[in-house]
Design an enzyme around this catalytic site. Structure first.
Site, PDB file in Angstrom:
ATOM      1  N   ASP A  53      68.070  53.756 -39.644  1.00 54.51           N
ATOM      2  CA  ASP A  53      68.145  52.873 -40.811  1.00 54.51           C
ATOM      3  C   ASP A  53      69.542  52.263 -40.885  1.00 54.51           C
ATOM      4  OD1 ASP A  53      68.026  51.641 -43.291  1.00 54.51           O
ATOM      5  OD2 ASP A  53      68.258  53.522 -44.401  1.00 54.51           O
ATOM      6  N   ASP A  57      68.327  51.859 -47.034  1.00 58.15           N
ATOM      7  CA  ASP A  57      67.181  51.875 -47.943  1.00 58.15           C
ATOM      8  C   ASP A  57      66.217  53.010 -47.639  1.00 58.15           C
ATOM      9  OD1 ASP A  57      65.962  51.012 -45.621  1.00 58.15           O
ATOM     10  OD2 ASP A  57      65.082  49.189 -46.493  1.00 58.15           O
ATOM     11  N   ASP A  61      64.824  50.372 -39.273  1.00 56.85           N
ATOM     12  CA  ASP A  61      64.673  48.922 -39.162  1.00 56.85           C
ATOM     13  C   ASP A  61      65.117  48.439 -37.783  1.00 56.85           C
ATOM     14  OD1 ASP A  61      67.560  48.864 -39.389  1.00 56.85           O
ATOM     15  OD2 ASP A  61      67.298  49.026 -41.555  1.00 56.85           O
ATOM     16  N   ASP A 130      53.282  46.602 -30.353  1.00 58.23           N
ATOM     17  CA  ASP A 130      51.943  47.105 -30.654  1.00 58.23           C
ATOM     18  C   ASP A 130      51.039  45.932 -30.994  1.00 58.23           C
ATOM     19  OD1 ASP A 130      50.207  49.391 -31.017  1.00 58.23           O
ATOM     20  OD2 ASP A 130      51.980  50.453 -31.740  1.00 58.23           O
ATOM     21  N   ASP A 232      46.269  48.775 -29.550  1.00 58.57           N
ATOM     22  CA  ASP A 232      45.735  49.839 -30.394  1.00 58.57           C
ATOM     23  C   ASP A 232      44.204  49.842 -30.359  1.00 58.57           C
ATOM     24  OD1 ASP A 232      46.434  51.853 -32.544  1.00 58.57           O
ATOM     25  OD2 ASP A 232      45.135  50.536 -33.705  1.00 58.57           O
ATOM     26  N   GLU A 285      45.036  51.535 -25.592  1.00 61.48           N
ATOM     27  CA  GLU A 285      44.647  52.817 -26.196  1.00 61.48           C
ATOM     28  C   GLU A 285      43.135  52.820 -26.355  1.00 61.48           C
ATOM     29  OE1 GLU A 285      45.767  55.431 -30.156  1.00 61.48           O
ATOM     30  OE2 GLU A 285      45.094  53.369 -30.368  1.00 61.48           O
ATOM     31  N   HIS A 357      53.191  58.919 -31.788  1.00 64.87           N
ATOM     32  CA  HIS A 357      53.254  58.871 -33.250  1.00 64.87           C
ATOM     33  C   HIS A 357      52.031  59.485 -33.912  1.00 64.87           C
ATOM     34  CE1 HIS A 357      50.800  55.492 -32.083  1.00 64.87           C
ATOM     35  NE2 HIS A 357      50.404  55.339 -33.320  1.00 64.87           N
ATOM     36  N   ASP A 358      50.976  59.734 -33.143  1.00 63.95           N
ATOM     37  CA  ASP A 358      49.751  60.320 -33.686  1.00 63.95           C
ATOM     38  C   ASP A 358      49.589  61.794 -33.346  1.00 63.95           C
ATOM     39  OD1 ASP A 358      48.788  58.019 -34.952  1.00 63.95           O
ATOM     40  OD2 ASP A 358      47.736  57.323 -33.164  1.00 63.95           O
TER      41      ASP A 358
END
Length: 580
Positions: A53, A57, A61, A130, A232, A285, A357-358
């Site tokens: 970050d 915030d 990013d 993605d 995806d 994927e 990430h899954d």
């Protein structure tokens, strides 16, 4: 044998150039030269919300990613795959896209994106985005038009169906995030299909206007400098219409791999990539894909995708469903991975991953994340990266980040885990503690806690309050501490990446599984005309006292995750790479 234990001051460790072996003949050299660039590449996945970050915030990013490009270049990766950074209401952390042509303001701007691409390219790193085109957000302009009336020109851009005679949904398909896959739109009186959250309506790829709009969008990103796409759930774009409209309506699942899938991917390749250079990367994927299917998808003569993500191996420690974890069966895992190695050996190409990430964190899922965290993290790294295929590293994997154990469901953010918890507790009366234990083991937020950069407040991820809590173990497990350690996971990954870059056998050699039925020994060969490499790994908290599958008395130890100590048996979670 030479010292090959990895540490920051290991001057005795042989260089990558020394580890590489010159081809035995011109035929082998020509084959290596002709192989696509991505056969020697390593991909690093960034989950932007949790990586770095830059503005305090609490959300990662694009400028935060830019600030870490030197770190990624030092690691040695060739490609950075960004999870979605498009505008999104964030019901599924960015996989519900409301505008394919812009950047979500919390991540930055298009100019920030352009700077990231340019600075990555300066370091020799490609950027892959993605591509989420099975569905959009329900706030996308296309869907807003589609749901505005029965006769809107974009009505057929999504899957709308009338209720059955009893008012029920068109069929019994269920969402990947719990509950039915159809939602009734009160205004128009019809149901729309969403294989994921109700805020993620599925696009109707049977409509050629949808396909052309997607292809035009992809071309614009390539023109902007993007180097490819991770697609995806791309095999879900082709629906099995007979299970929607036919007399035998579908129940549960069965919606993947409709008959048009190869037609759509070939068309995408022609419309988007044909006539451009060969530097792009496309990975699809594909839940439920078979080896035979994958060989077709990745056959270079077919012009579809370069490689696929399959899910068989990351489903082996699940019982009746994802949140029903069972212990690792090493025999099943290595047998499954070997099947894919053999199945795509002649035609096609494998993607290699155990984290993303899954998925839960690798070292917690398949290793020992306490007593042998370094050893089990590096064991799985060696095992995975010495398979044939393109390895994918998920952020934090290279420093041995672990699962998190939040004490309350209130600390979790992932829609899949929250929906499962609610359904299990409220509808099926399962004890909350039992459900939370399963979320601890298998929840996607394990991979989504902030990247642990150093021991400062919030792990150096942000100066503000992070969108999801940092794993409490960050003072001990962080990039700064790991890289300063004599047992550095990061340094071990560097070495593996060097090997793939420089060694033809690692990149392209044949694969042969050894000792397939052994419950704790993971052993295999990689061979080429000029070289034979042996991997042996003890997937256990106990020493391995048995005989190795081949005689290594005169072999060269290329890499190991323990200090060399004669020819002693494999220690707990020890992995070795030999040149025979």
């Amino acid at each position: 044998m030479t010292e090959t234990h990895i540490s920051n001051d290991s001057a005795e460790t042989e260089t990558a150039a020394e580890a590489g072996t010159a081809p035995a003949n011109q035929t082998e050299a020509a084959a290596a030269s002709a192989a696509p660039w991505w056969t020697r590449a390593v991909v690093y996945q960034v989950y932007p919300r949790s990586f770095a970050d830059s503005d305090g915030d609490g959300v990662g990013d694009l400028n935060g990613i830019r600030s870490k490009l030197d770190y990624l270049a030092e690691l040695g990766v060739d490609v950075v795959w960004l999870s979605p950074v498009y505008p999104s209401p964030q019901h599924d952390n960015g996989y519900d896209i409301s505008d394919y042509e812009d950047i979500e303001p919390v991540f930055g701007s298009l100019s920030d994106f352009d700077a990231l691409v340019a600075e990555a390219h300066e370091r020799g790193i490609r950027i892959v985005m993605d591509l989420v085109v099975n569905h959009t957000s329900d706030e996308h302009a296309w869907f807003r038009e589609s749901r505005s009336s029965l006769d809107n020109p974009k009505r057929d851009w999504y899957w709308w169906r009338k209720p059955q005679d009893d008012g029920s949904a068109p069929n019994g398909w269920t969402s990947a995030f719990s509950g039915p896959a159809w939602t009734l739109d009160e205004k128009t009186g019809e149901y729309y299909l969403h294989l994921f959250a109700r805020q993620q309506p599925d696009l109707n790829w049977e409509n050629p206007d949808v396909r052309q709009a997607v292809y035009a969008m992809m071309r614009r990103w390539l023109d902007r400098g993007v180097d490819g796409f991770r697609m995806d759930v791309i095999n879900l774009i082709a629906k099995r219409r007979e299970l929607i409209d036919g007399p035998e309506r579908g129940t549960g699942s069965g919606f993947a791999m409709g008959p048009q899938i190869h037609e759509y991917l070939k068309e995408m390749h022609r419309e988007v990539f044909a006539g451009r250079d060969e530097t792009y990367l496309t990975v699809g994927e594909m839940p439920g894909v078979s080896i035979d299917d994958a060989a077709l998808f990745t056959d270079p003569t077919q012009g579809e995708v370069d490689m696929v993500f399959q899910f068989e191996h990351v489903s082996l420690d699940q019982g009746e469903h994802k949140f029903d974890p069972i212990p690792l069966d090493l025999v099943a895992l290595k047998t499954n991975l070997a099947r894919w190695q053999v199945g795509l050996a002649e035609t096609g190409w494998n993607s290699l991953y155990l984290n993303n990430h899954d998925q839960p964190r690798l070292v917690s899922r398949f290793g020992n994340d306490t007593e042998y965290r370094y050893e089990s993290a590096t064991l799985w790294a060696l095992v995975l990266h010495l398979h044939r295929g393109t390895p994918y590293i998920y952020q934090g994997e290279e420093i041995g980040m672990t699962n998190v154990r939040f004490e309350s469901i209130e600390h979790y953010r992932d829609i899949e885990s929250l929906n499962h918890y609610r359904e299990a507790v409220e509808e099926f009366d399962v004890a909350p503690s039992s459900v939370l234990s399963a979320v601890h083991a298998m929840g996607r937020d394990n991979a989504r806690t902030p990247m642990q950069w150093d021991a400062s407040e919030q792990a150096g991820f942000t100066t503000g309050t992070p969108w999801i809590s940092v794993n409490p173990n960050y003072p001990e497990i962080n990039a700064e501490a790991d890289r300063a350690s004599g047992t550095s996971v990061f340094a071990f990954y560097q070495r593996l990446i060097e090997l793939r870059h420089t060694n033809d056998t690692v990149a392209l050699g044949d694969f042969e599984l050894l000792e397939p039925s052994h419950p704790t020994l993971y052993a295999f060969m990689r061979t080429s005309a000029s070289e034979r490499l042996l991997v042996v790994a003890n997937v256990s908290d106990a020493p391995f006292n048995g005989a190795l599958p081949l005689d290594v008395a005169s072999a060269e130890l290329v890499l190991g995750n323990y200090p060399v100590d004669g020819d002693m048996p494999l220690r707990p979670w020890e992995a070795r790479l030999y040149r025979l």
